[in-house]
Enzyme design. Structure first.
Site, PDB file in Angstrom:
ATOM      1  N   ALA A 193      35.461  50.849  43.622  1.00  0.00           N
ATOM      2  CA  ALA A 193      35.506  49.549  42.795  1.00  0.00           C
ATOM      3  C   ALA A 193      34.455  49.716  41.377  1.00  0.00           C
ATOM      4  O   ALA A 193      33.766  50.676  41.705  1.00  0.00           O
ATOM      5  CB  ALA A 193      35.039  48.347  43.583  1.00  0.00           C
ATOM      6  N   LYS A 194      35.075  49.136  40.587  1.00  0.00           N
ATOM      7  CA  LYS A 194      34.575  49.168  39.067  1.00  0.00           C
ATOM      8  C   LYS A 194      34.288  47.628  38.748  1.00  0.00           C
ATOM      9  O   LYS A 194      34.899  46.816  39.379  1.00  0.00           O
ATOM     10  CB  LYS A 194      35.072  49.951  38.350  1.00  0.00           C
ATOM     11  N   GLY A 197      33.965  42.117  35.274  1.00  0.00           N
ATOM     12  CA  GLY A 197      33.341  40.825  34.488  1.00  0.00           C
ATOM     13  C   GLY A 197      33.384  40.887  33.265  1.00  0.00           C
ATOM     14  O   GLY A 197      33.653  39.630  32.843  1.00  0.00           O
ATOM     15  N   GLU A 198      33.050  41.802  32.348  1.00  0.00           N
ATOM     16  CA  GLU A 198      33.028  41.735  31.036  1.00  0.00           C
ATOM     17  C   GLU A 198      34.007  42.678  30.405  1.00  0.00           C
ATOM     18  O   GLU A 198      34.256  42.262  29.176  1.00  0.00           O
ATOM     19  CB  GLU A 198      31.410  42.062  30.813  1.00  0.00           C
TER      20      GLU A 198
END
Length: 248
Positions: A193-194, A197-198
């Site tokens: 996963a990466k 969110g931003e």
């Protein structure tokens, strides 16, 4: 980075559980597995117990279970550069936005109709939450593009010190968001996963700016894209004797 640290802590706890179960069953610790909501051993595949029972055995043997994990970005990812605060990221996300806008050349009002987002988040561990993160971030970028302004008075006080004065979009102000998850399974992310969110936030602004330029030929470079700035751009085009798609 926190996800990798959490994995490190969980793996330490897993070893204690394996040791406790192995002692109770008189089997090698490496043969104990935890999967599918059960705990078992490869020595006897029909023999299983619940995770709760396994943790009781572990706490009886080791006391209250607690673990600390850590993670350091491998040097082959970023070289000698560490960056500020937490240092260089172990994995980088990628995102692409498309924005559809209407621009009223009489009032300068920009109406964003829809934003499409494709975001590479590595492996989507929880696709529903990932889509929510993508849409929430895109919303924030949309808000920065059209409403939010960091302005200060001569005394240094913010001109919008509360949500009564600092405008952010409500659900009625938002365009339609369409999120597309792109999975790449990054080797340095927890389970591949990466972040999500931003990363999807930043591209909202240039996507909207490019859409405005495509519509009326005005290149806006100062946030937010107030109607006054749109009208000023149109006036500058007229002064230069230029027109765009019927705008004169």
């Amino acid at each position: 980075m926190v996800g990798n640290a959490a994995l490190d802590a969980c793996r330490k706890l897993k070893k204690w559980v394996q040791e406790a179960v192995a002692e109770a069953w008189e089997v090698p610790a490496h043969s104990v597995w935890l999967a599918g909501g059960r705990v078992g051993t490869w020595q006897d595949t029909a023999r299983t117990m619940t995770p709760a029972e396994a943790f009781v055995l572990a706490e009886s043997k080791f006391g209250t279970l607690g673990s600390v994990g850590s993670y350091n970005t491998p040097k082959d990812v970023h070289g000698a550069y560490r960056g500020g605060t937490i240092g260089a990221s172990p994995a980088y996300s990628f995102t692409a936005h498309l924005a559809e806008v209407d621009v009223d050349v009489e009032t300068g009002v920009v109406d964003v109709k829809k934003i499409w987002v494709a975001h590479d988040c590595g492996r989507a561990l929880n696709p529903t939450l990932v889509e929510g993160q993508i849409e929430g971030s895109t919303y924030m970028g949309f808000a920065e593009a059209l409403m939010e302004e960091q302005a200060y008075s001569p005394t240094g006080l913010h001109t919008g010190p509360s949500l009564l004065d600092y405008r952010i979009p409500t659900s009625l102000d938002c365009p339609e968001f369409e999120a597309h998850i792109v999975e790449s399974v990054d080797p340095e992310g927890p389970y591949g996963a990466k972040e999500a969110g931003e990363g999807p936030l930043h591209s909202s602004v240039p996507a909207i700016a490019n859409a405005i330029y495509d519509a009326i030929g005005v290149r806006l470079t100062v946030l937010p894209f107030w109607p006054g700035r749109v009208l000023a751009g149109l006036a500058a085009r007229r002064a230069e004797g230029r027109a765009w798609k019927g705008v004169v």
